[in-house]
Design a protein around this motif. Structure first.
Motif, PDB file in Angstrom:
ATOM      1  N   GLU A 226      54.794  59.289  41.206  1.00  0.00           N
ATOM      2  CA  GLU A 226      54.934  58.962  39.800  1.00  0.00           C
ATOM      3  C   GLU A 226      53.916  59.650  38.900  1.00  0.00           C
ATOM      4  OE1 GLU A 226      54.506  54.783  39.078  1.00  0.00           O
ATOM      5  OE2 GLU A 226      52.377  54.761  39.592  1.00  0.00           O
TER       6      GLU A 226
ATOM      7  N   ILE B 234      60.956  54.623  39.863  1.00  0.00           N
ATOM      8  CA  ILE B 234      60.230  55.435  38.881  1.00  0.00           C
ATOM      9  C   ILE B 234      61.137  56.461  38.219  1.00  0.00           C
ATOM     10  CG2 ILE B 234      57.995  55.161  40.003  1.00  0.00           C
ATOM     11  CD1 ILE B 234      58.383  57.868  41.298  1.00  0.00           C
ATOM     12  N   TYR B 235      62.295  56.729  38.822  1.00  0.00           N
ATOM     13  CA  TYR B 235      63.228  57.714  38.266  1.00  0.00           C
ATOM     14  C   TYR B 235      64.273  57.075  37.346  1.00  0.00           C
ATOM     15  CZ  TYR B 235      61.173  60.443  42.046  1.00  0.00           C
ATOM     16  OH  TYR B 235      60.286  61.062  42.893  1.00  0.00           O
TER      17      TYR B 235
ATOM     18  N   SER C 221      47.320  54.882  38.517  1.00  0.00           N
ATOM     19  CA  SER C 221      48.387  55.071  39.499  1.00  0.00           C
ATOM     20  C   SER C 221      47.819  55.614  40.811  1.00  0.00           C
ATOM     21  CB  SER C 221      49.437  56.050  38.964  1.00  0.00           C
ATOM     22  OG  SER C 221      50.405  56.314  39.978  1.00  0.00           O
TER      23      SER C 221
ATOM     24  N   TYR D 281      61.705  52.630  33.054  1.00  0.00           N
ATOM     25  CA  TYR D 281      60.536  52.362  33.901  1.00  0.00           C
ATOM     26  C   TYR D 281      59.249  52.350  33.076  1.00  0.00           C
ATOM     27  CZ  TYR D 281      56.916  53.147  37.431  1.00  0.00           C
ATOM     28  OH  TYR D 281      55.772  53.060  38.195  1.00  0.00           O
TER      29      TYR D 281
END
Length: 277
Positions: free
Chosen positions: A35, A7-8, A30, A12
């Motif tokens: 995230e 996610i970083y 989510s 993404y």
């Protein structure tokens, strides 16, 4: 299977959007704390592609993910709280001044589940385990999310009195309260609810409604509460579906369907909810 990068990692968000467009997915939910703040900054990007990102805005996610910020939000809105500290020195001074007392819980300030959570009974344990949590944090999946806290990444919190309850506080997509579902937790495992029973409790129902009015979150809010029969203390706010949601769902509180009904402008039906399951 659909595999995404971290996610970083750059790209993404674009990858998630392209996947949604390919399979004509119109709503994304989510379940991952890590995230939420990342995605919430890009809600407008999803909307530009006709996709509803079904999470709260960035400011709400930030308040909830940061346990110290959660505490400040609760105090500012006059919800009952116990003491929380960012340093060992602050906690020890409060004990000596008889403003707080052991046991304390030490945990990551920006965390989830049971990662790095310890109960301490005295000053010696406090000093040792505080450093242990800091080291564990740097080796865990929470490392990246904690960088912005500039070293103040561990909290020390008084143990809350009473029995533990899990609340699903359900709002519509405009942040207006719809219904609060309550479960009394029976057993926990690795920070998640392993067994629970649905209950009716007017005090906790009112608490959920009042938090909803102040926070104005989107959709479901997973809320952990300790209640001693007189005062309800909020432990955590999680702007997502929590590990205890299946108990709400099995008892008839189908919030997942309610998301779809809201999106489709259909009437909600949450009346087939059973107490005691």
């Amino acid at each position: 299977n659909f595999h995404t990068p971290s996610i970083y990692k750059e790209g993404y968000i674009d990858l998630i959007i392209e996947y949604c467009k390919k399979y004509k997915i119109k709503m994304v939910i989510s379940l991952l704390d890590l995230e939420l703040t990342i995605l919430s900054k890009k809600k407008h990007v999803f909307e530009e592609h006709g996709i509803l990102l079904a999470i709260s805005n960035y400011q709400i996610c930030k308040i909830c993910n940061d346990k110290y910020a959660t505490q400040e939000f609760l105090k500012a809105n006059n919800f009952p709280t116990l003491h929380m500290f960012l340093t060992v020195e602050e906690a020890i001074k409060a004990v000596y001044d008889r403003k707080a007392s052991f046991p304390f819980f030490i945990k990551p300030r920006w965390g989830m589940g049971s990662i790095g959570v310890y109960q301490v009974e005295n000053e010696e344990e406090l000093k040792v385990l505080y450093l242990k949590v800091k080291k564990e944090l740097q080796k865990s999946s929470l490392k990246e999310g904690s960088k912005a806290l500039k070293g103040q990444d561990v909290i020390i919190q008084e143990k809350l009195p009473g029995e533990e309850f899990g609340l699903d506080v359900f709002n519509n997509f405009k942040g207006n309260h719809i219904k609060t579902f309550i479960k009394k937790k029976i057993t926990m495992r690795a920070g998640e609810t392993d067994a629970a029973v649905t209950v009716a409790n007017p005090t906790l129902e009112e608490l959920g409604k009042n938090v909803s009015k102040k926070l104005k979150h989107f959709g479901n809010l997973d809320m952990d509460v300790f209640y001693d029969g007189q005062t309800a203390y909020i432990l955590e706010l999680n702007p997502r579906f929590g590990g205890g949601y299946p108990f709400t769902h099995l008892a008839g509180g189908n919030i997942v369907k309610a998301y779809i009904d809201l999106y489709s402008n259909r009437d909600l039906n949450l009346d087939d909810y059973y107490i005691g399951l």
